[in-house]
Design a protein around this motif. Structure first.
Motif, PDB file in Angstrom:
ATOM      1  N   PHE A 159       0.834  -1.201   0.000  1.00  7.65           N
ATOM      2  CA  PHE A 159       0.000   0.000   0.000  1.00  7.65           C
ATOM      3  C   PHE A 159       0.869   1.252   0.000  1.00  7.65           C
ATOM      4  O   PHE A 159       0.643   2.188  -0.771  1.00  7.65           O
ATOM      5  CB  PHE A 159      -0.927  -0.009   1.219  1.00  7.65           C
ATOM      6  N   ASP A 160       1.891   1.283   0.867  1.00 12.06           N
ATOM      7  CA  ASP A 160       2.742   2.470   0.963  1.00 12.06           C
ATOM      8  C   ASP A 160       3.593   2.664  -0.289  1.00 12.06           C
ATOM      9  O   ASP A 160       3.828   3.807  -0.712  1.00 12.06           O
ATOM     10  CB  ASP A 160       3.649   2.376   2.190  1.00 12.06           C
ATOM     11  N   VAL A 161       4.060   1.578  -0.891  1.00 10.90           N
ATOM     12  CA  VAL A 161       4.828   1.683  -2.131  1.00 10.90           C
ATOM     13  C   VAL A 161       3.969   2.306  -3.234  1.00 10.90           C
ATOM     14  O   VAL A 161       4.410   3.203  -3.964  1.00 10.90           O
ATOM     15  CB  VAL A 161       5.348   0.296  -2.559  1.00 10.90           C
ATOM     16  N   ILE A 162       2.731   1.848  -3.359  1.00  8.88           N
ATOM     17  CA  ILE A 162       1.828   2.383  -4.377  1.00  8.88           C
ATOM     18  C   ILE A 162       1.484   3.833  -4.089  1.00  8.88           C
ATOM     19  O   ILE A 162       1.547   4.699  -4.977  1.00  8.88           O
ATOM     20  CB  ILE A 162       0.550   1.521  -4.455  1.00  8.88           C
ATOM     21  N   GLN A 163       1.127   4.129  -2.844  1.00  9.95           N
ATOM     22  CA  GLN A 163       0.761   5.492  -2.470  1.00  9.95           C
ATOM     23  C   GLN A 163       1.919   6.450  -2.715  1.00  9.95           C
ATOM     24  O   GLN A 163       1.731   7.554  -3.250  1.00  9.95           O
ATOM     25  CB  GLN A 163       0.350   5.524  -0.999  1.00  9.95           C
ATOM     26  N   ASN A 164       3.119   6.049  -2.355  1.00  9.91           N
ATOM     27  CA  ASN A 164       4.291   6.896  -2.545  1.00  9.91           C
ATOM     28  C   ASN A 164       4.555   7.147  -4.028  1.00  9.91           C
ATOM     29  O   ASN A 164       4.958   8.259  -4.418  1.00  9.91           O
ATOM     30  CB  ASN A 164       5.517   6.259  -1.891  1.00  9.91           C
ATOM     31  N   HIS A 165       4.317   6.135  -4.871  1.00  9.20           N
ATOM     32  CA  HIS A 165       4.545   6.304  -6.305  1.00  9.20           C
ATOM     33  C   HIS A 165       3.618   7.375  -6.881  1.00  9.20           C
ATOM     34  O   HIS A 165       4.040   8.191  -7.712  1.00  9.20           O
ATOM     35  CB  HIS A 165       4.319   4.964  -7.024  1.00  9.20           C
ATOM     36  N   PHE A 166       2.376   7.385  -6.432  1.00  5.98           N
ATOM     37  CA  PHE A 166       1.449   8.430  -6.866  1.00  5.98           C
ATOM     38  C   PHE A 166       1.879   9.798  -6.343  1.00  5.98           C
ATOM     39  O   PHE A 166       1.841  10.799  -7.068  1.00  5.98           O
ATOM     40  CB  PHE A 166       0.031   8.114  -6.387  1.00  5.98           C
ATOM     41  N   GLU A 167       2.271   9.863  -5.081  1.00  2.00           N
ATOM     42  CA  GLU A 167       2.649  11.143  -4.483  1.00  2.00           C
ATOM     43  C   GLU A 167       3.851  11.754  -5.187  1.00  2.00           C
ATOM     44  O   GLU A 167       3.884  12.966  -5.434  1.00  2.00           O
ATOM     45  CB  GLU A 167       2.946  10.954  -2.990  1.00  2.00           C
ATOM     46  N   VAL A 168       4.851  10.930  -5.501  1.00  2.00           N
ATOM     47  CA  VAL A 168       6.032  11.436  -6.202  1.00  2.00           C
ATOM     48  C   VAL A 168       5.656  12.010  -7.561  1.00  2.00           C
ATOM     49  O   VAL A 168       6.228  13.016  -8.015  1.00  2.00           O
ATOM     50  CB  VAL A 168       7.079  10.311  -6.354  1.00  2.00           C
ATOM     51  N   ALA A 169       4.666  11.409  -8.212  1.00  2.27           N
ATOM     52  CA  ALA A 169       4.210  11.889  -9.520  1.00  2.27           C
ATOM     53  C   ALA A 169       3.213  13.042  -9.409  1.00  2.27           C
ATOM     54  O   ALA A 169       2.753  13.565 -10.426  1.00  2.27           O
ATOM     55  CB  ALA A 169       3.577  10.737 -10.300  1.00  2.27           C
ATOM     56  N   GLY A 170       2.873  13.433  -8.172  1.00  3.03           N
ATOM     57  CA  GLY A 170       1.923  14.523  -7.985  1.00  3.03           C
ATOM     58  C   GLY A 170       0.494  14.134  -8.303  1.00  3.03           C
ATOM     59  O   GLY A 170      -0.324  14.990  -8.679  1.00  3.03           O
ATOM     60  N   LEU A 171       0.164  12.864  -8.134  1.00  2.00           N
ATOM     61  CA  LEU A 171      -1.170  12.364  -8.461  1.00  2.00           C
ATOM     62  C   LEU A 171      -1.836  11.782  -7.216  1.00  2.00           C
ATOM     63  O   LEU A 171      -1.154  11.378  -6.266  1.00  2.00           O
ATOM     64  CB  LEU A 171      -1.088  11.290  -9.550  1.00  2.00           C
ATOM     65  N   THR A 172      -3.151  11.731  -7.246  1.00  2.00           N
ATOM     66  CA  THR A 172      -3.921  11.141  -6.149  1.00  2.00           C
ATOM     67  C   THR A 172      -4.776  10.009  -6.692  1.00  2.00           C
ATOM     68  O   THR A 172      -5.601  10.232  -7.583  1.00  2.00           O
ATOM     69  CB  THR A 172      -4.830  12.185  -5.482  1.00  2.00           C
ATOM     70  N   PRO A 173      -4.591   8.786  -6.192  1.00  2.00           N
ATOM     71  CA  PRO A 173      -5.391   7.666  -6.704  1.00  2.00           C
ATOM     72  C   PRO A 173      -6.835   7.749  -6.230  1.00  2.00           C
ATOM     73  O   PRO A 173      -7.129   8.273  -5.156  1.00  2.00           O
ATOM     74  CB  PRO A 173      -4.690   6.440  -6.117  1.00  2.00           C
ATOM     75  N   ARG A 174      -7.740   7.214  -7.056  1.00  2.00           N
ATOM     76  CA  ARG A 174      -9.162   7.131  -6.703  1.00  2.00           C
ATOM     77  C   ARG A 174      -9.436   5.708  -6.205  1.00  2.00           C
ATOM     78  O   ARG A 174      -9.818   4.836  -6.978  1.00  2.00           O
ATOM     79  CB  ARG A 174     -10.045   7.431  -7.915  1.00  2.00           C
ATOM     80  N   ILE A 175      -9.228   5.477  -4.927  1.00  2.00           N
ATOM     81  CA  ILE A 175      -9.398   4.124  -4.385  1.00  2.00           C
ATOM     82  C   ILE A 175     -10.885   3.809  -4.289  1.00  2.00           C
ATOM     83  O   ILE A 175     -11.622   4.437  -3.536  1.00  2.00           O
ATOM     84  CB  ILE A 175      -8.704   3.988  -3.019  1.00  2.00           C
TER      85      ILE A 175
END
Length: 329
Positions: free
Chosen positions: A233-249
């Motif tokens: 979960f944290d790996v995925i969340q961090n990947h979005f944050e680094v790209a400046g994106l927010t996932p729609r869970i």
């Protein structure tokens, strides 16, 4: 990985795990396994009615057991309203510990039954699904070809339960996501695998070779809850944050078969470790993320200083290069 995240998903004999599992005073007062199983059922279902049906017990009795458990711990594990049930912060912290207790109890029981009255050698292996479903089948076949006198038992579990199993000798070898820092364990890196996209076969991006992260961010995302798989979960969340994106869970599905079923139904897309792509269906395709996705690691751990020949022989069967294992990558 910062300390808070590492601590949440890492077994540490000096911290909460020691207090719950190794202090004799706490052990004497520790809740019954039945209460832990009830807690896990409610945590998974987030619904007291469904949990009671799952466990084949009356809902008032289940609720009473949860209240008893909360009374023993002195904290609320669930927030309850007339419409929803959710884990409190204390419940989220307690969840992996409860899973670890159940997993090590089941592993110990299975190991005892496996040995029975036989004096033959038994090798008990446990760990994350990337190993148990990914590389282990072929590694174990190679091991058994030259060591067919050693019985092998494999248990799928998360990193914390695997490390608990090594600590209490219910496991001999553990495959975990992060390198353990406990002094009594040796470990080595085994492999990294990319996180890839699972999407419906009729999705517009399914025909491409790669999927942009922006496309994933625009779709409902089906992933395991952080309380169930904190590292992924944290790996995925961090990947979005680094790209400046927010996932729609959309929904946090914890089991792989449920995630795949939800993607196949067109309810969303998912980000999964590469090994999951072994499960082929006509209505799902797997694609890498454009520019390369985040990586998740697998390390193997074992106890130091023990003369367990079977462990040494098994470790010798692990390839230095995981790409040498046919059909894995």
């Amino acid at each position: 990985m910062d300390w808070e995240v590492r601590h949440a998903c890492h077994f540490d004999l000096d911290e909460i795990s020691y207090k719950y599992f190794f202090s004799p005073q706490i052990e004497r007062q520790y809740m019954e396994l039945k209460q832990l199983r009830i807690f896990l059922a409610v945590a998974e279902e987030l619904h007291f009615g469904r949990a009671s049906e799952k466990l084949h017990m009356a809902q008032p009795a289940l609720s009473a057991q949860v209240r008893s458990l909360e009374g023993r711990l002195g904290v609320k594990l669930f927030e309850r309203t007339t419409r929803t049930v959710s884990l409190t912060r204390a419940g989220e912290v307690f969840l992996p510990e409860a899973k670890a207790t159940i997993a090590q109890a089941e592993a110990a029981e299975a190991a005892a039954r496996a040995i029975g009255g036989d004096s033959g050698e038994l090798l008990k292996i446990g760990g994350v699904d990337s190993a148990t479903a990914g590389i282990l089948p072929q590694v174990i076949r190679a091991f058994r070809r030259s060591h067919n006198n050693i019985e092998v038992k494999v248990f799928e579990m998360l990193s914390a339960p695997a490390l608990h199993g090594l600590a209490n000798h219910s496991l001999d070898v553990g495959f975990v996501r992060v390198p353990p820092k406990e002094d009594f364990l040796d470990h080595k890196f085994v492999f990294s695998e990319p996180v890839i996209v699972a999407l419906p076969a009729d999705h517009p991006a399914a025909g491409g070779k790669e999927v942009p992260l922006e496309v994933v961010a625009s779709e409902p995302l089906v992933i395991p809850a952080r309380s169930h798989r904190p590292i992924l979960f944290d790996v995925i969340q961090n990947h979005f944050e680094v790209a400046g994106l927010t996932p729609r869970i959309l929904q946090e599905a914890n089991e792989r078969h449920m995630i795949i079923a939800m993607v196949a139904a067109g309810l969303g897309v998912s980000l999964v470790p590469h090994w999951v792509s072994q499960f082929q269906r006509r209505d799902i395709v797997y694609r890498p993320l454009e520019g390369g996705g985040p990586m998740v690691d697998v390390h193997v751990a074992w106890r130091k200083g023990e003369t367990l020949t079977a462990v040494d022989q098994f470790l010798a069967c692990l390839p230095e290069d995981v790409s040498l294992i046919r059909d894995y990558t």
